[in-house]
Design an enzyme around this catalytic site. Structure first.
Site, PDB file in Angstrom:
ATOM      1  N   ASP A 181      -2.970  12.647   0.332  1.00 43.01           N
ATOM      2  CA  ASP A 181      -3.665  13.322  -0.763  1.00 43.01           C
ATOM      3  C   ASP A 181      -5.162  13.300  -0.435  1.00 43.01           C
ATOM      4  OD1 ASP A 181      -4.525  10.772  -1.326  1.00 43.01           O
ATOM      5  OD2 ASP A 181      -3.776  10.728  -3.392  1.00 43.01           O
ATOM      6  N   CYS A 202      -2.205   7.692   0.955  1.00 38.10           N
ATOM      7  CA  CYS A 202      -2.961   7.995  -0.259  1.00 38.10           C
ATOM      8  C   CYS A 202      -3.908   6.825  -0.507  1.00 38.10           C
ATOM      9  CB  CYS A 202      -2.038   8.313  -1.450  1.00 38.10           C
ATOM     10  SG  CYS A 202      -1.054   6.951  -2.081  1.00 38.10           S
ATOM     11  N   THR A 220      -3.842   4.076  -2.410  1.00 35.12           N
ATOM     12  CA  THR A 220      -3.189   2.763  -2.330  1.00 35.12           C
ATOM     13  C   THR A 220      -1.983   2.772  -1.404  1.00 35.12           C
ATOM     14  OG1 THR A 220      -1.725   3.341  -4.147  1.00 35.12           O
ATOM     15  CG2 THR A 220      -3.785   2.215  -4.734  1.00 35.12           C
ATOM     16  N   HIS A 263      12.943  -5.019  10.525  1.00 32.64           N
ATOM     17  CA  HIS A 263      13.904  -5.380   9.469  1.00 32.64           C
ATOM     18  C   HIS A 263      14.348  -4.203   8.619  1.00 32.64           C
ATOM     19  CE1 HIS A 263      12.742  -9.952   9.342  1.00 32.64           C
ATOM     20  NE2 HIS A 263      12.987  -9.513  10.565  1.00 32.64           N
ATOM     21  N   HIS A 269      20.251  -6.695   9.459  1.00 33.51           N
ATOM     22  CA  HIS A 269      19.329  -5.778   8.773  1.00 33.51           C
ATOM     23  C   HIS A 269      19.981  -4.412   8.556  1.00 33.51           C
ATOM     24  CE1 HIS A 269      16.330  -8.806   9.124  1.00 33.51           C
ATOM     25  NE2 HIS A 269      16.462  -8.839  10.441  1.00 33.51           N
TER      26      HIS A 269
HETATM   27  C1  RB5 Z   1      -5.916   8.999  -6.246  1.00 30.63           C
HETATM   28  O1  RB5 Z   1      -7.020   8.682  -7.026  1.00 30.63           O
HETATM   29  C2  RB5 Z   1      -4.956   7.838  -6.182  1.00 30.63           C
HETATM   30  O2  RB5 Z   1      -4.398   7.614  -7.428  1.00 30.63           O
HETATM   31  C3  RB5 Z   1      -3.899   8.097  -5.151  1.00 30.63           C
HETATM   32  O3  RB5 Z   1      -4.508   8.335  -3.924  1.00 30.63           O
HETATM   33  C4  RB5 Z   1      -2.927   6.980  -4.905  1.00 30.63           C
HETATM   34  O4  RB5 Z   1      -3.583   5.764  -4.706  1.00 30.63           O
HETATM   35  C5  RB5 Z   1      -1.814   6.879  -5.858  1.00 30.63           C
HETATM   36  O5  RB5 Z   1      -0.917   6.044  -5.737  1.00 30.63           O
END
Ligand code: RB5
Length: 147
Positions: free
Chosen positions: A14, A72, A74, A105, A140
């Protein structure tokens, strides 16, 4: 040994993962990956990660690619989308040791990374480790079969 040379790799992200995605594509190209497809997003403009993760998951499931990479902020949201697809095993990796275990695994077929929590150099170490590591099978595989 260059483990990336003959791989077909799909990649999605993203807005938060856009810059790191470009750095990773450049790295993979430099290592001579056989095929790389960028499923987007193609800018840092705010967008919704499912719009890019669902098409990539379908292509990996169909066997058009050996592996996927997803990024993304996180790494969580994009992994959640990918893991809705039967046969996709997306593993959130923020250090090489976790990437190795995701292959050994979990036979992970998508490497997910948190762009806002790792440096480019850490990400490239994670990429190298993930693609250099084999699945161990055995107990596994039994566990994966139960997913
Ligand atoms: C975007 O702000 C953020 O929410 C997205 O990149 C991600 O971390 C969502 O899980």
């Amino acid at each position: 040994m260059n483990h990336l040379k003959h791989l077909r790799i799909a990649i999605c992200n993203d807005h938060a993962g856009y810059d790191l995605k470009n750095q990773i594509i450049e790295y993979l190209e430099g290592k001579g990956a056989e095929k790389i497809k960028d499923f987007g997003a193609y800018s840092t403009e705010s967008c919704d990660y499912p719009d890019f993760a669902h098409p990539m998951a379908s292509a990996v499931k169909k066997g058009e690619f050996d592996y996927g990479i997803s990024i993304c902020g996180t790494g969580n949201g994009i992994s959640m989308v990918l893991n809705k697809h039967l046969g996709i095993r997306a593993a959130l990796c923020w250090k090489p040791e976790i990437a190795a275990l995701a292959r050994q695994h979990n036979d992970a077929n998508v490497l997910s990374m948190p762009a806002r929590f790792i440096t480019e150099s850490e990400a490239l170490d994670i990429v190298d480790t993930f693609f250099a590591t084999e699945f161990e099978g055995g107990r596994h595989q039994t566990r994966i079969d139960k997913i």
